[in-house]
Write a protein that holds these residues in place. Structure first.
Motif, PDB file in Angstrom:
ATOM      1  N   ALA A 157       0.836  -1.195   0.000  1.00  0.00           N
ATOM      2  CA  ALA A 157       0.000   0.000   0.000  1.00  0.00           C
ATOM      3  C   ALA A 157       0.878   1.255   0.000  1.00  0.00           C
ATOM      4  O   ALA A 157       0.634   2.199  -0.757  1.00  0.00           O
ATOM      5  N   PHE A 158       1.915   1.249   0.837  1.00  0.00           N
ATOM      6  CA  PHE A 158       2.849   2.387   0.824  1.00  0.00           C
ATOM      7  C   PHE A 158       3.455   2.560  -0.557  1.00  0.00           C
ATOM      8  O   PHE A 158       3.617   3.671  -1.058  1.00  0.00           O
ATOM      9  N   GLY A 159       3.807   1.414  -1.167  1.00  0.00           N
ATOM     10  CA  GLY A 159       4.386   1.472  -2.508  1.00  0.00           C
ATOM     11  C   GLY A 159       3.434   2.127  -3.492  1.00  0.00           C
ATOM     12  O   GLY A 159       3.817   3.020  -4.252  1.00  0.00           O
ATOM     13  N   VAL A 160       2.169   1.683  -3.456  1.00  0.00           N
ATOM     14  CA  VAL A 160       1.179   2.247  -4.381  1.00  0.00           C
ATOM     15  C   VAL A 160       1.037   3.752  -4.151  1.00  0.00           C
ATOM     16  O   VAL A 160       1.042   4.540  -5.099  1.00  0.00           O
ATOM     17  N   ILE A 161       0.989   4.147  -2.869  1.00  0.00           N
ATOM     18  CA  ILE A 161       0.843   5.578  -2.573  1.00  0.00           C
ATOM     19  C   ILE A 161       2.028   6.356  -3.140  1.00  0.00           C
ATOM     20  O   ILE A 161       1.872   7.398  -3.774  1.00  0.00           O
ATOM     21  N   GLN A 162       3.240   5.825  -2.933  1.00  0.00           N
ATOM     22  CA  GLN A 162       4.391   6.589  -3.408  1.00  0.00           C
ATOM     23  C   GLN A 162       4.437   6.646  -4.931  1.00  0.00           C
ATOM     24  O   GLN A 162       4.797   7.667  -5.512  1.00  0.00           O
ATOM     25  N   ILE A 163       4.062   5.554  -5.566  1.00  0.00           N
ATOM     26  CA  ILE A 163       4.077   5.564  -7.028  1.00  0.00           C
ATOM     27  C   ILE A 163       3.023   6.534  -7.565  1.00  0.00           C
ATOM     28  O   ILE A 163       3.280   7.291  -8.509  1.00  0.00           O
ATOM     29  N   TYR A 164       1.854   6.551  -6.925  1.00  0.00           N
ATOM     30  CA  TYR A 164       0.834   7.542  -7.311  1.00  0.00           C
ATOM     31  C   TYR A 164       1.374   8.956  -7.116  1.00  0.00           C
ATOM     32  O   TYR A 164       1.188   9.825  -7.972  1.00  0.00           O
ATOM     33  N   ALA A 165       2.048   9.169  -5.989  1.00  0.00           N
ATOM     34  CA  ALA A 165       2.610  10.496  -5.732  1.00  0.00           C
ATOM     35  C   ALA A 165       3.572  10.875  -6.847  1.00  0.00           C
ATOM     36  O   ALA A 165       3.569  12.012  -7.343  1.00  0.00           O
ATOM     37  N   GLY A 166       4.402   9.895  -7.251  1.00  0.00           N
ATOM     38  CA  GLY A 166       5.346  10.153  -8.340  1.00  0.00           C
ATOM     39  C   GLY A 166       4.630  10.531  -9.614  1.00  0.00           C
ATOM     40  O   GLY A 166       5.007  11.483 -10.312  1.00  0.00           O
ATOM     41  N   LEU A 167       3.556   9.773  -9.938  1.00  0.00           N
ATOM     42  CA  LEU A 167       2.801  10.062 -11.166  1.00  0.00           C
ATOM     43  C   LEU A 167       2.153  11.442 -11.087  1.00  0.00           C
ATOM     44  O   LEU A 167       2.156  12.202 -12.069  1.00  0.00           O
ATOM     45  N   LEU A 168       1.617  11.777  -9.921  1.00  0.00           N
ATOM     46  CA  LEU A 168       0.966  13.080  -9.771  1.00  0.00           C
ATOM     47  C   LEU A 168       1.972  14.220  -9.935  1.00  0.00           C
ATOM     48  O   LEU A 168       1.689  15.234 -10.570  1.00  0.00           O
ATOM     49  N   LEU A 169       3.178  14.015  -9.363  1.00  0.00           N
ATOM     50  CA  LEU A 169       4.204  15.048  -9.506  1.00  0.00           C
ATOM     51  C   LEU A 169       4.586  15.216 -10.966  1.00  0.00           C
ATOM     52  O   LEU A 169       4.804  16.328 -11.457  1.00  0.00           O
ATOM     53  N   SER A 170       4.659  14.090 -11.655  1.00  0.00           N
ATOM     54  CA  SER A 170       4.989  14.152 -13.074  1.00  0.00           C
ATOM     55  C   SER A 170       3.892  14.896 -13.841  1.00  0.00           C
ATOM     56  O   SER A 170       4.176  15.728 -14.718  1.00  0.00           O
TER      57      SER A 170
ATOM     58  N   SER B 210       6.456  -4.510 -10.729  1.00  0.00           N
ATOM     59  CA  SER B 210       7.725  -4.813 -10.055  1.00  0.00           C
ATOM     60  C   SER B 210       8.087  -3.684  -9.098  1.00  0.00           C
ATOM     61  O   SER B 210       8.690  -3.927  -8.055  1.00  0.00           O
ATOM     62  N   ASP B 211       7.702  -2.442  -9.435  1.00  0.00           N
ATOM     63  CA  ASP B 211       7.937  -1.346  -8.497  1.00  0.00           C
ATOM     64  C   ASP B 211       7.229  -1.604  -7.184  1.00  0.00           C
ATOM     65  O   ASP B 211       7.810  -1.468  -6.102  1.00  0.00           O
ATOM     66  N   VAL B 212       5.965  -1.993  -7.273  1.00  0.00           N
ATOM     67  CA  VAL B 212       5.200  -2.207  -6.047  1.00  0.00           C
ATOM     68  C   VAL B 212       5.778  -3.376  -5.256  1.00  0.00           C
ATOM     69  O   VAL B 212       5.948  -3.300  -4.040  1.00  0.00           O
ATOM     70  N   LEU B 213       6.120  -4.462  -5.971  1.00  0.00           N
ATOM     71  CA  LEU B 213       6.661  -5.637  -5.270  1.00  0.00           C
ATOM     72  C   LEU B 213       7.956  -5.278  -4.554  1.00  0.00           C
ATOM     73  O   LEU B 213       8.284  -5.861  -3.521  1.00  0.00           O
ATOM     74  N   SER B 214       8.682  -4.338  -5.108  1.00  0.00           N
ATOM     75  CA  SER B 214       9.949  -3.944  -4.511  1.00  0.00           C
ATOM     76  C   SER B 214       9.767  -3.434  -3.089  1.00  0.00           C
ATOM     77  O   SER B 214      10.685  -3.495  -2.275  1.00  0.00           O
ATOM     78  N   TYR B 215       8.557  -2.925  -2.791  1.00  0.00           N
ATOM     79  CA  TYR B 215       8.316  -2.401  -1.445  1.00  0.00           C
ATOM     80  C   TYR B 215       8.173  -3.508  -0.417  1.00  0.00           C
ATOM     81  O   TYR B 215       8.081  -3.242   0.776  1.00  0.00           O
ATOM     82  N   SER B 216       8.167  -4.783  -0.863  1.00  0.00           N
ATOM     83  CA  SER B 216       8.107  -5.878   0.099  1.00  0.00           C
ATOM     84  C   SER B 216       9.330  -5.851   1.003  1.00  0.00           C
ATOM     85  O   SER B 216       9.320  -6.439   2.076  1.00  0.00           O
ATOM     86  N   ARG B 217      10.394  -5.142   0.560  1.00  0.00           N
ATOM     87  CA  ARG B 217      11.578  -5.065   1.426  1.00  0.00           C
ATOM     88  C   ARG B 217      11.252  -4.369   2.747  1.00  0.00           C
ATOM     89  O   ARG B 217      11.952  -4.548   3.718  1.00  0.00           O
ATOM     90  N   LEU B 218      10.188  -3.558   2.758  1.00  0.00           N
ATOM     91  CA  LEU B 218       9.817  -2.910   4.021  1.00  0.00           C
ATOM     92  C   LEU B 218       9.512  -3.966   5.067  1.00  0.00           C
ATOM     93  O   LEU B 218       9.954  -3.876   6.215  1.00  0.00           O
ATOM     94  N   LEU B 219       8.762  -4.991   4.667  1.00  0.00           N
ATOM     95  CA  LEU B 219       8.452  -6.082   5.582  1.00  0.00           C
ATOM     96  C   LEU B 219       9.697  -6.911   5.868  1.00  0.00           C
ATOM     97  O   LEU B 219      10.017  -7.199   7.027  1.00  0.00           O
ATOM     98  N   ALA B 220      10.430  -7.278   4.790  1.00  0.00           N
ATOM     99  CA  ALA B 220      11.534  -8.225   4.946  1.00  0.00           C
ATOM    100  C   ALA B 220      12.594  -7.682   5.888  1.00  0.00           C
ATOM    101  O   ALA B 220      13.058  -8.372   6.792  1.00  0.00           O
ATOM    102  N   LEU B 221      12.977  -6.410   5.684  1.00  0.00           N
ATOM    103  CA  LEU B 221      14.030  -5.859   6.532  1.00  0.00           C
ATOM    104  C   LEU B 221      13.536  -5.662   7.963  1.00  0.00           C
ATOM    105  O   LEU B 221      14.293  -5.843   8.912  1.00  0.00           O
ATOM    106  N   GLY B 222      12.251  -5.318   8.098  1.00  0.00           N
ATOM    107  CA  GLY B 222      11.696  -5.186   9.440  1.00  0.00           C
ATOM    108  C   GLY B 222      11.725  -6.523  10.159  1.00  0.00           C
ATOM    109  O   GLY B 222      12.137  -6.611  11.317  1.00  0.00           O
ATOM    110  N   LEU B 223      11.315  -7.584   9.464  1.00  0.00           N
ATOM    111  CA  LEU B 223      11.351  -8.932  10.047  1.00  0.00           C
ATOM    112  C   LEU B 223      12.769  -9.304  10.427  1.00  0.00           C
ATOM    113  O   LEU B 223      13.011  -9.858  11.497  1.00  0.00           O
ATOM    114  N   ALA B 224      13.703  -8.992   9.523  1.00  0.00           N
ATOM    115  CA  ALA B 224      15.097  -9.362   9.763  1.00  0.00           C
ATOM    116  C   ALA B 224      15.577  -8.759  11.074  1.00  0.00           C
ATOM    117  O   ALA B 224      16.151  -9.462  11.920  1.00  0.00           O
ATOM    118  N   THR B 225      15.333  -7.459  11.269  1.00  0.00           N
ATOM    119  CA  THR B 225      15.766  -6.828  12.522  1.00  0.00           C
ATOM    120  C   THR B 225      15.168  -7.550  13.713  1.00  0.00           C
ATOM    121  O   THR B 225      15.873  -7.909  14.668  1.00  0.00           O
TER     122      THR B 225
END
Lengths: 159, 643
Positions: free
Chosen positions: B453-466, B546-561
């Motif tokens: 969801a964060f990924g989608v929001i940021q990508i939308y923000a990017g599109l809106l800025l563009s 693939s951009d959105v899937l890339s945000y899965s690192r938010l979960l992965a790195l959080g879990l790792a810690t």
């Protein structure tokens, strides 16, 4: 208590998850260290910057350990009470360990190479460190994805 | 809150006031001088003369500076320096500086003396290494009790010091015996690979002997110019070595006595480098015998203040400001709210924005803040990070990018604390507090969805800025077709994931896709190509996926810690069974958690940056700006007050 094949396979999965990315990270960190040492001979002030790059390929080893640990916890070996796993459960756990095991091994080495090339950037243009880090971090993506897959699978397996 | 507008300043002044005016400008730190010498015809003789004069002055300044720098570096080991990070740099008043400048000759005499000391030291060092080499060579020959100058030949015989490979030594001796030559070999010493010996032979058999020596790779040791037995020479050398050491101590004492001069060198060094900067900027100006013309970039907000400052200095100037012309390379200066400033570092490390583009910092900062904390996600770690960096900000005199980095980590620590509280992580499971929302280990899927969801929001923000960029440039239609339709299409696809919206979702997605199909090929000429390009553009959806899937690192790195923190605690508890065990347990916990904080902070920094660079900036950001680099009072060792 009687040991089952399932338990052996599950432990094999934990071992592989720690073992292969560990090898990869050791190799990757080593590759970066070699080129970093060369740069530091010329300019010892760059130690800190090169150290950041050297740390980057080390994460796969940590991801592997983490996966191994989750497996150990799930099969109860950490609590001292190994669950009586059947063959299928063992195979499931082994399969779940595979993504991080192999992707960790190979991505750590590839990332080591990218980071070692990044050390070259530091040698000539230390202000561009962030770009070197970014190139190395691009490789990391796949290790992160593999870790995610492994962990999600492990949480999903019913024991 | 964005890229600061730049104005071009043209200043026409009198030559005899040039220095005064430039000093004023230098102190404001608001002016970047433009090199306009190329715009003047080359054959302007006066111009060339002025510049030659300046370059001569500059090279004199450079040699002065390098002498001072040498003095500063040489005296470094003898001075107890207060760490400028802790205490700040010493301040120098105008009166002090004037006094030092009046005694400048004296300082340069001292520098001459220091350079003498340096020469003596390096001479001693050379002699020392020569002697050490000789001692090393002779120590293998210590058992030779003939004075070296007496080696060589008598009337019938010759004495030769030889070096024989250790494996060949016995064979060599046997061969001499077999051939019944009048020769004798005495063993003197040796090392790992070679045996050293003394060869005595009858001179008439020289050629025969030389053949044998060649066969066994026997070489002759040269002792040219050495007198006495090796043992005597070594003793003499060792005595000289202690003499050298004593001399060196003497020189060091002399240097120690001069150590307090270092401060003066530092002040002069900084003063002359400021002067050099000024002169270097003069090279960029043009002029006649009595006047000079300066053209420079000035940030618009500083325009009036700058003009006032110059007019306070002198009346005899003409100043004019003009907007930049088309096609000029305008330097970039960013201006953001205080809270956003630390995040400028992330953009600076990537590349500054194009002067005509957007300053991304304001839009990027909230995402970076959220992502950083989510990747570390441990309230305890957040506290430690914020406390440490807060302490550093309070106690240390930081500046520039270093300061921004520490501030960034401070804010990151706060975010980490918040996320840690939400996820219930306090040093892993060390302190068991109920999560405010959910523990990621219990329900990773929920956090994964949140990450997307964060990924989608940021990508939308990017599109809106563009889209905003397009509209600002007057291309409203492009904004609608290139960004608007994508947003429609993507929204439709996302709605498909929710069954209750399934009915509308299909039509929204279809409308978006159809729109893209019809508009994305509009640059092509033929109708077929238009259609094909439109069709091909739909393939771009994989990029967004693939951009959105890339945000899965938010979960992965959080879990790792979180999991590593638990591993540390578990390992530590394993040993905490008795008194000694508890001590070891505490050590493991402290060391382990510090390691985990360090590695995960690095990871969070790297991966949050990456999400901005690759996923966010790629949607709208035009990079490639050049930083505004004003002429200012730039010092290395001291701060000048009322210069």
């Amino acid at each position: 208590m009687e040991l089952t094949y399932g338990q052996v396979l599950a432990l094999l999965g934990a071992a592989l998850a720690v073992l292969l990315p560990g090898i990869g990270s050791a190799k990757g960190v080593g590759i970066v260290g070699e080129s970093a040492a060369g740069v530091v001979t010329e300019d010892p002030g760059k130690f800190g910057q090169t150290l950041i790059l050297q740390a980057i390929p080390g994460t796969q080893g940590i991801y592997g350990l983490l996966t191994g640990f989750v497996i150990m916890q799930r099969i109860g070996i950490l609590g001292g009470r190994l669950l009586p796993l059947n063959l299928h459960q063992g195979l499931l756990i082994l399969a779940a360990a595979l993504p991080i095991a192999f992707v960790g091994l190979l991505s750590a080495i590839a990332q080591g190479r990218a980071a070692a090339a990044g050390v070259g950037i530091i040698a000539k243009r230390p202000e561009e460190l962030a770009k070197g880090i970014t190139y190395a971090a691009m490789v990391e993506t796949y290790a992160v994805l593999a870790l995610l897959a492994s962990i999600l699978m492990l949480f999903g397996i019913k024991l | 809150m964005a890229i600061v507008n730049m104005k071009k300043m043209h200043l026409l002044g009198l030559k005899n006031e040039q220095d005064k005016i430039l000093s004023t400008i230098q102190k404001t730190g608001a002016v970047e001088v433009i090199d306009i010498t190329q715009q003047v015809p080359e054959h302007e003789v006066q111009q060339i003369q002025i510049h030659q004069g300046l370059e001569k002055e500059l090279s004199e300044l450079d040699s002065k500076l390098s002498k001072l720098k040498f003095g500063i570096d040489f005296l470094k080991p003898y001075v107890m320096e207060k760490n400028p990070l802790l205490y700040g740099r010493p301040a120098v008043q105008k009166e002090q500086l004037d006094e030092m400048l009046s005694r400048e000759d004296q300082y340069f005499t001292t520098l001459q003396a220091i350079s003498g000391l340096e020469q003596r030291l390096s001479h001693l060092k050379g002699e020392e290494s020569k002697i050490n080499n000789r001692i090393e060579l002779l120590s293998s020959w210590e058992n030779l009790d003939i004075p070296l100058e007496q080696l060589g030949h008598t009337e019938k015989t010759e004495f030769l010091p030889i070096v024989v490979p250790i494996k060949a030594f016995e064979d060599f001796k046997n061969r001499l015996k077999d051939r019944q030559l009048s020769a004798e070999v005495m063993t003197i010493g040796g090392n790992r690979d070679e045996t050293f010996g003394l060869l005595i032979y009858y001179r008439a058999q020289k050629s025969e002997l030389q053949d044998i020596m060649k066969e066994f790779s026997v070489s002759v040791q040269e002792f040219s110019g050495l007198k006495g037995t090796p043992r005597e020479i070594i003793a003499r050398d060792k005595e000289r070595l202690s003499g050298i050491e004593a001399e060196r101590q003497g020189i060091k004492r002399e240097a120690q006595a001069l150590a307090d001069q270092r401060f003066f060198f530092e002040v002069l060094y900084d003063y002359w480098s400021v002067v050099r900067d000024k002169k270097q900027n003069m090279l960029k100006m043009v002029g006649t015998r009595d006047t000079f013309l300066l053209t420079a970039w000035v940030p618009e907000p500083l325009e009036d203040k700058l003009k006032q400052r110059i007019l306070d200095t002198t009346d005899a100037v003409y100043i004019e400001f003009s907007p930049p012309e088309e096609g000029e390379e305008i330097p970039v200066m960013l201006e953001n709210p205080r809270l956003v400033q630390p995040f400028e570092l992330i953009t600076e490390l990537y590349s500054l924005p194009d002067p005509k583009g957007l300053d991304p910092n304001l839009y990027m900062a909230p995402f970076y803040f959220i992502f950083f904390g989510m990747m570390v996600s441990d309230a305890g770690y957040g506290l430690v990070l914020s406390l440490l960096t807060g302490l550093a900000l309070w106690k240390l005199k930081l500046a520039g990018q270093g300061k921004k980095l520490v501030e960034l980590l401070f804010l990151g620590g706060i975010s980490t604390f918040i996320w840690g509280a939400i996820f219930g992580g306090w040093f892993g499971d060390l302190i068991k507090l109920k999560p405010l929302w959910i523990n990621p280990l219990d329900n990773p899927m929920a956090i994964l969805v949140l990450s997307f969801a964060f990924g989608v929001i940021q990508i939308y923000a990017g599109l809106l800025l563009s889209a905003y960029k397009n509209i600002r440039a007057g291309r409203t239609a492009d904004a609608f077709m290139d960004q608007g339709l994508w947003i429609v299409f993507l929204s439709g696809l996302i709605m498909l994931a929710f069954p209750q919206l399934g009915f509308i979702a299909k039509y929204v997605a279809f409308a978006g896709a159809l729109g893209l199909l019809l508009t994305q090929g509009r640059a092509q000429k033929s109708i077929v190509m238009k259609f094909l390009s439109g069709l091909l553009s739909l393939y771009g959806v994989t990029g967004y996926l693939s951009d959105v899937l890339s945000y899965s690192r938010l979960l992965a790195l959080g879990l790792a810690t979180g999991v590593i923190a638990v591993v540390i605690n578990t390992m530590a508890r394993l040993v905490g069974v008795n008194a000694i065990g508890v001590i070891i347990m505490i050590i493991i916990m402290i060391g382990g958690h510090i390691f985990n904080i360090a590695i995960n902070t690095l990871g969070a920094y790297v991966h949050s940056s990456r999400l901005q660079y690759i996923e966010f900036f790629s949607k709208f950001y035009d990079s490639g700006g050049r930083a505004f680099d004003p002429m200012k009072v730039k010092t290395t060792y001291v701060d000048f007050e009322n210069l």
